[in-house]
Design an enzyme around this catalytic site. Structure first.
Site, short mmCIF file in Angstrom:
data_model
loop_
_atom_site.label_atom_id
_atom_site.label_comp_id
_atom_site.label_asym_id
_atom_site.label_seq_id
_atom_site.Cartn_x
_atom_site.Cartn_y
_atom_site.Cartn_z
N THR A 185 0.85 -1.19 0.00
CA THR A 185 0.00 0.00 0.00
C THR A 185 0.89 1.23 0.00
OG1 THR A 185 -0.03 0.02 2.39
CG2 THR A 185 -1.82 -1.16 1.31
N GLU A 330 -5.91 -3.59 -0.73
CA GLU A 330 -6.24 -4.70 0.17
C GLU A 330 -7.45 -5.51 -0.32
OE1 GLU A 330 -5.52 -1.65 0.97
OE2 GLU A 330 -4.53 -1.48 2.92
N LYS A 439 -13.46 16.98 12.77
CA LYS A 439 -14.35 16.86 13.93
C LYS A 439 -14.57 18.26 14.51
CE LYS A 439 -13.46 12.08 14.55
NZ LYS A 439 -12.38 11.16 14.74
N TRP A 444 -19.06 15.39 12.66
CA TRP A 444 -18.10 15.19 11.58
C TRP A 444 -18.44 16.03 10.35
CZ3 TRP A 444 -17.02 9.16 11.18
CH2 TRP A 444 -16.42 8.74 12.38
P1 AMP Z 1 -5.24 2.30 -2.95
O1 AMP Z 1 -5.08 1.09 -2.12
O2 AMP Z 1 -3.96 3.01 -3.22
O3 AMP Z 1 -6.02 2.03 -4.18
O4 AMP Z 1 -6.09 3.34 -2.10
C1 AMP Z 1 -7.35 3.01 -1.61
C2 AMP Z 1 -8.04 4.25 -1.10
O5 AMP Z 1 -8.29 5.16 -2.17
C3 AMP Z 1 -9.40 3.99 -0.52
O6 AMP Z 1 -9.34 3.52 0.81
C4 AMP Z 1 -10.06 5.35 -0.63
O7 AMP Z 1 -9.68 6.20 0.43
C5 AMP Z 1 -9.48 5.89 -1.91
N1 AMP Z 1 -10.42 5.69 -3.03
C6 AMP Z 1 -10.42 4.71 -3.95
N2 AMP Z 1 -11.43 4.87 -4.83
C7 AMP Z 1 -12.10 5.98 -4.44
C8 AMP Z 1 -13.25 6.68 -4.93
N3 AMP Z 1 -13.90 6.29 -6.01
N4 AMP Z 1 -13.65 7.78 -4.26
C9 AMP Z 1 -12.99 8.20 -3.16
N5 AMP Z 1 -11.91 7.60 -2.67
C10 AMP Z 1 -11.46 6.50 -3.29
#
Ligand code: AMP
Length: 542
Positions: A185, A330, A439, A444
């Site tokens: 990640t 994940e 917050k 929120w």
């Molecule tokens: P990654 O593992 O790098 O793909 O990051 C995952 C994170 O990207 C998620 O937990 C979200 O916070 C963000 N994310 C992915 N898709 C979206 C979406 N369509 N809208 C908003 N946030 C997103």
């Protein structure tokens, strides 16, 4: 009583066997790193990945070994994945947008034994190779004629290496639960964490992704995965496309508007997927040139929130269906997709775009729930927001080496770190990252809602909202804006634009204009850096 059905382990190389047999002539088209367009087929993909597996075995690599790849989306990269998996190895995708020291840290953590690399990234490898104790061999995705001078030891050009094999190799018999892939990640806080995919999870994910209400693709589609293979498995398309037998178009290193348009047009692409940034560049190119998208049917947009204006442009101006999607490394990565259920099929205009702004509903194989901080489940009323938790056969059960164990509970629910609400029809909408949510007075405020609203202003290029410490309210929102070139909207104009569209107490306490907003290696706004930059900022209300 047990069922009397066969044990047929879900192994990734069965995908490539199937593609070669049923769709053997279907093309994989690549814009090569060397320049020209290169064409192979699923038949050749199988032959060449068998050679990769044969050679890795001959070179002494073993079942379970992590084999790094630092590469763009190309046919060769795809062959290496199937070859690695087919000899029992674990492909480990590395994100070239990380700092070289981070890449070295990740490779050392995973103990990568061998590395496949594109020409573009040779300088990175030359800089970090001495620091990677486990690394025994580097294979450069090119031929002898394009092989650069290098001081690296034990390095070979991919095509020269491949020429030494006859492909007389049988895929290794494996348990479907064995590891086949790895991806760290992006780690905006703390060290990056390793997600380990299994053959079973990848095969199931590929089938889930293809479902009609997920990506909804078939052998008649032409699929252009712009989303990189190094970013969460190209959202599964590297497995889904061969599984269904769709022609693939691989963009290589060029992701600018003109280059992507050229592939969409000449290869008659019907389906594509990427983060919003890529589509901003394409839409800008289309506006400048007046070109249209006659072949493209559907674009999946995710990775960060897809701005409403982008969905409207694709659908209204170009007749391309937008499916907003959410997922995580994940989760292999698909979590939800915004295809339209019967409940919403009559909607048109703004009411339809309200639904399309949501991140969508989960397909079979992804369970989700929202909870409060005490882990009490919250209702699906489309208003109440809480921590989003998921589980399923393609969701991680832990991180490599046991890191981040507190994100998984005893019932296998994985805390995504996202905050969301879910409507009565099962459509989820992300309102924030748990660590970004503001917050204020015990309530929120969603920073994503404020950002979406602010970028709707015609003079705003990009917006980010962060919480600033406040003596009375605990935190209050600060709106950080990058103006469009040649535009000079004032603080008051921006606030006026937002007024009446959100609750009064959600209104940002101040607006600041910057040249640039920092981004992570996967293109997300880097709020940690922004918060650092504005630490101690004096809000007018404080
Ligand atoms: P990654 O593992 O790098 O793909 O990051 C995952 C994170 O990207 C998620 O937990 C979200 O916070 C963000 N994310 C992915 N898709 C979206 C979406 N369509 N809208 C908003 N946030 C997103």
């Amino acid at each position: 009583m047990l069922g009397l059905m066969q044990q047929w382990p879900l192994l990734c190389h069965k995908i490539v066997d199937h593609a070669a047999r049923q769709h053997g002539h279907r093309e994989i088209v690549t814009r090569s790193i060397e320049g020209p367009i290169m064409r192979t087929t699923y038949g050749e993909l199988r032959e060449r990945s068998l050679k990769v597996a044969q050679l890795l075995t001959r070179d002494g690599f073993k079942r379970g070994d992590r084999i790094g790849t630092l590469a763009w989306n190309t046919g060769r990269h795809l062959e290496s994945w199937y070859g690695i998996m087919g000899m029992g190895g674990v492909y480990h995708t590395l994100n070239p947008r990380l700092f070289p020291e981070q890449i070295a840290w990740i490779m050392n953590h995973a103990e990568d034994q061998c590395l496949f690399v594109d020409l573009t990234f040779m300088p990175i490898v030359e800089a970090i190779a001495p620091a990677i104790q486990s690394l025994k061999k580097v294979i450069v995705f090119t031929d002898g004629a394009h092989m650069p001078e290098t001081g690296l030891s034990n390095v070979v050009a991919y095509e020269d290496w491949l020429a030494g094999a006859d492909g007389d190799f049988s895929w290794v018999e494996l348990d479907e639960n064995e590891a086949c892939g790895m991806c760290y990640t992006s780690g905006t806080t703390g060290d990056p964490k390793g997600v380990v995919y299994s053959h079973r999870s990848n095969v199931l994910h590929a089938m889930i992704a293809a479902l009609p209400d997920a990506m909804g693709v078939s052998s008649r589609d032409v699929i252009l995965p712009v989303v990189p293979m190094f970013h969460a498995n190209a959202w599964g398309l590297a497995q889904t496309a061969p599984l269904i037998g769709a022609k693939m178009v691989m963009p290589g290193a060029k992701m600018d508007g003109a280059s992507i348009y050229e592939l969409l047009d000449t290869e008659k692409v019907s389906f594509t997927a990427a983060v919003p940034t890529v589509w901003l560049m394409l839409l800008q190119y289309l506006e400048e040139t007046g070109k249209k998208l006659p072949y493209l049917n559907k674009v999946v947009i995710g990775g960060s929130a897809c701005p409403r204006a982008m969905t409207e442009k694709f659908e209204k101006n170009y007749g391309v269906e937008v499916v907003h999607a959410w997922g995580m490394t994940e989760m292999s990565p698909l979590g939800t997709l915004g295809s339209i259920k019967p409940e919403y099929v009559e909607l048109t205009g703004d009411r339809l775009f309200d639904i399309k702004e949501k991140q969508g509903h989960s397909p079979f194989g992804v369970e989700m729930k929202i909870t409060d901080d005490e882990n009490i489940e919250l209702p699906w009323d489309g208003k109440t927001f809480g921590r989003l938790k998921v589980r399923g056969p393609a969701v991680a059960s832990g991180y490599y080496g046991g890191a981040g164990a507190d994100q998984f509970d005893s019932e296998d629910w994985f805390d995504t770190g996202d905050v969301a609400h879910i409507d009565p029809n099962g459509y989820m909408q992300i309102t924030d990252r748990a660590k970004d949510v503001i917050k204020s007075g015990g309530e929120w405020i969603s920073t994503i809602d404020l950002e979406n609203l602010a970028v709707g202003h015609p003079d705003v290029a990009e917006a980010a909202v962060i919480g600033i410490a406040h003596p009375k309210w605990d935190e209050r929102p600060l709106l950080v804006i990058v103006r469009k070139q040649g535009k000079e909207p004032s603080r008051e104009e921006i606030l006026q634009f937002m007024e009446g569209k959100i609750a009064k107490w959600w209104m940002p306490d101040d607006v600041v204009f910057v040249e640039e907003i920092p981004h992570t290696a996967t293109g997300k706004i880097q709020k940690t850096t922004l918060r650092e930059q504005f630490r101690g900022y004096a809000l007018p209300s404080a």
